[in-house]
Design a protein around this motif. Structure first.
Motif, short mmCIF file in Angstrom:
data_model
loop_
_atom_site.label_atom_id
_atom_site.label_comp_id
_atom_site.label_asym_id
_atom_site.label_seq_id
_atom_site.Cartn_x
_atom_site.Cartn_y
_atom_site.Cartn_z
N SER A 168 5.41 -3.73 6.49
CA SER A 168 4.01 -4.10 6.29
C SER A 168 3.79 -4.48 4.84
CB SER A 168 3.10 -2.91 6.62
OG SER A 168 3.26 -2.54 7.95
N CYS A 169 2.70 -5.18 4.61
CA CYS A 169 2.29 -5.45 3.22
C CYS A 169 2.01 -4.10 2.58
CB CYS A 169 1.05 -6.33 3.20
SG CYS A 169 1.36 -8.01 3.81
N CYS A 209 2.01 -11.64 1.44
CA CYS A 209 1.07 -10.53 1.25
C CYS A 209 0.27 -10.79 -0.02
CB CYS A 209 1.84 -9.21 1.11
SG CYS A 209 2.78 -8.75 2.58
N THR A 252 0.51 -12.90 -5.10
CA THR A 252 1.14 -12.84 -3.79
C THR A 252 2.61 -12.44 -3.90
OG1 THR A 252 1.75 -15.18 -3.81
CG2 THR A 252 -0.38 -14.62 -2.84
#
Length: 170
Positions: free
Chosen positions: A165-166, A136, A147
């Protein structure tokens, strides 16, 4: 007034204990709580401090020398911590994800672990599980994206692990 005295006293003691238990690792209850903590910690610091939430800068204290960088994540329980203590992550490095799985399972020699489709831990036969992590992206900082990794999906010990999810920009 007398009846309110004891509940107010107990609430005050609870809040004082919560504040006293606060540490650099969290948990923090909100972005503002995180920022307020570092604002009070940076009083008297001569060093620069950069605090990131979900890999987006939320606090900046100007100072001397290289900046002290602190990264935090909004964990699945809603609290903000440096380490969410979850197979799902988020993890700053893929090696942190592998180390966490090693702590949970004791041995990952029979588990495949991949990051963005590339195998980072080759399990041996018989394979007892797999974990697929994904990268992500946060903000661009010093010319590069910040990241982190989160679990996309996994399976081990007869259990399926759902990914996350990110994390959103705070």
């Amino acid at each position: 007034m007398r009846r309110l005295g004891l509940p107010v006293l107990l609430l005050s003691l609870f809040l004082a204990q919560s504040a006293a238990a606060q540490s650099v690792d969290g948990p923090f209850y909100s972005r503002q709580h995180l920022v307020d903590y570092w604002a009070t910690q940076s009083v008297g610091f001569g060093n620069a401090i950069h605090v990131f939430l979900n890999h987006y800068k939320v606090f900046d204290h100007l100072g001397f020398g290289p900046a002290l960088g602190k990264s935090y994540f909004q964990c699945q329980d809603g609290l903000i911590r440096r380490d969410c203590n979850s197979i799902q992550g988020p993890f700053i490095w893929s090696s942190d994800a592998v180390a966490y799985l090693t702590n949970v399972f004791g041995d990952v020699s029979h588990i495949n672990i991949s990051l963005d489709g590339t195998l980072i831990n080759q399990g041996f036969s018989p394979l007892l599980g797999y974990f697929n992590y994904k990268t992500c992206f946060g903000q661009i900082y010093n010319g590069r994206y910040l990241t982190y990794v989160v679990l996309e999906h996994g399976f081990a010990g007869g259990t399926t692990f759902n990914g996350i999810s990110c994390l959103p920009q705070p």
